[in-house]
Design an enzyme around this catalytic site. Structure first.
Site, PDB file in Angstrom:
ATOM      1  N   LYS A 187       0.837  -1.197   0.000  1.00 58.09           N
ATOM      2  CA  LYS A 187       0.000   0.000   0.000  1.00 58.09           C
ATOM      3  C   LYS A 187       0.881   1.261   0.000  1.00 58.09           C
ATOM      4  O   LYS A 187       0.709   2.151  -0.834  1.00 58.09           O
ATOM      5  CB  LYS A 187      -0.924   0.013   1.229  1.00 58.09           C
ATOM      6  CG  LYS A 187      -1.957   1.122   1.163  1.00 58.09           C
ATOM      7  CD  LYS A 187      -2.639   1.353   2.495  1.00 58.09           C
ATOM      8  CE  LYS A 187      -1.941   2.462   3.242  1.00 58.09           C
ATOM      9  NZ  LYS A 187      -2.596   2.910   4.453  1.00 58.09           N
ATOM     10  N   ASP A 206      -6.600   0.607   0.659  1.00 58.25           N
ATOM     11  CA  ASP A 206      -6.724   0.975   2.078  1.00 58.25           C
ATOM     12  C   ASP A 206      -8.140   0.612   2.529  1.00 58.25           C
ATOM     13  O   ASP A 206      -8.869  -0.080   1.806  1.00 58.25           O
ATOM     14  CB  ASP A 206      -6.408   2.461   2.278  1.00 58.25           C
ATOM     15  CG  ASP A 206      -7.513   3.355   1.723  1.00 58.25           C
ATOM     16  OD1 ASP A 206      -8.364   2.853   0.942  1.00 58.25           O
ATOM     17  OD2 ASP A 206      -7.564   4.547   2.074  1.00 58.25           O
TER      18      ASP A 206
END
Ligand code: SF4
Length: 289
Positions: A187, A206
């Site tokens: 991420k 996310d």
């Protein structure tokens, strides 16, 4: 060659050849017992295939609805573009290093909170070398309010030391090298690569991207890595970073976790989420919250 006397060609499937061999050669004929076992096995296979769950989106529903139909994906992207034409990363930063630190600090926190912390932090420690010279404990008070400050301090200082030692003080611009930094998972690497280096290497997954991708039936997964694997083949690569930013903004503005503002959503007609607060379309049985 006399007319009509054309040499026979082998069948493309090979089925005729197999059938001929089985008929012509007694030694290749299957005994009745073997045939019946084979039949039973085929029936079992069919039954197993019938009861197996369809892969995500691979199968259309009985009504012919396919959540991953390219036209639907195109409309979702167009709707997001319309809602968030200038979407970009909300974390304040002036360099790849500052973005990397801000992204590490944003885990389990809000961008607003991180943006309150980082200006003071970068004023105090302006360079990556300044961070590399710290002990994690020294950093803890400065980032305390972002939560998980002990782990985050360890990650930031560890990343700084590796950037200085192995990459000449420059944040690397490839996925492999970014993933070698302490505290950096896909991420964070995707945020830095997409936002700073303008490289579409993956989709940022996310909490917002997880929730909205599921509501829009782009995935049935809950694990970020698997969600990313589901999204990458259906979103055009050149849109991966923009898509991530737009969905994150959508999650903040309208498609919030509780009571999404569906009446104001440009994707409403495309959305069958089970927890919609207002709907002009039927919510089908497989719809997800
Ligand atoms: S219609 Fe509602 S649940 Fe669906 S994407 Fe829009 S805000 Fe989210």
């Amino acid at each position: 060659m006399p007319r009509g006397n054309v040499p026979r060609q082998p069948s493309r499937s090979g089925r005729q050849e197999g059938a001929r061999r089985a008929q012509g050669s007694p030694s290749l004929r299957k005994p009745a017992q073997a045939k019946s076992a084979e039949k039973k096995h085929a029936q079992k296979k069919k039954a197993a295939a019938r009861s197996a769950k369809p892969a995500v989106g691979k199968k259309k529903s009985a009504s012919g609805y396919d959540p991953l139909a390219p036209e639907r994906i195109r409309q979702i992207i167009a709707g997001l573009d319309q809602l968030y034409p200038k979407a970009t990363c909300a974390l304040t930063h002036r360099s790849a290093w500052e973005l990397l630190v801000a992204t590490i600090l944003s885990a389990q926190s809000t961008d607003v909170r991180v943006n309150m912390v980082t200006p003071v932090l970068f004023e105090k420690y302006p360079t990556v070398q300044d961070f590399a010279a710290l002990e994690p404990e020294q950093l803890q008070p400065d980032i305390y309010s972002t939560g998980f400050f002990r782990n985050k301090a360890k990650s930031v200082v560890g990343a700084a030391r590796k950037v200085v030692a192995d990459f000449g003080g420059n944040v690397p611009d490839t996925m492999d090298k970014l993933l070698s930094l302490p505290g950096v998972a896909r991420k964070t690497a995707n945020v830095v690569l997409g936002t700073w280096f303008k490289k579409n290497e993956g989709v940022v997954v996310d909490t917002h991207v997880t929730r909205i991708s599921r509501r829009l039936e782009l995935t049935k997964q809950e694990d970020p890595k698997k969600i990313e694997e589901d999204l990458m083949p259906i979103i055009p690569r050149e849109r991966w970073t923009d898509f991530s930013h737009e969905v994150i903004w959508h999650g903040r503005k309208l498609c919030v976790a509780r009571s999404p503002k569906c009446a104001d959503c440009a994707l409403e007609k495309l959305c069958h989420a089970a927890d919609k607060t207002w709907s002009t379309v039927a919510i089908h049985k497989e719809a997800q919250p």
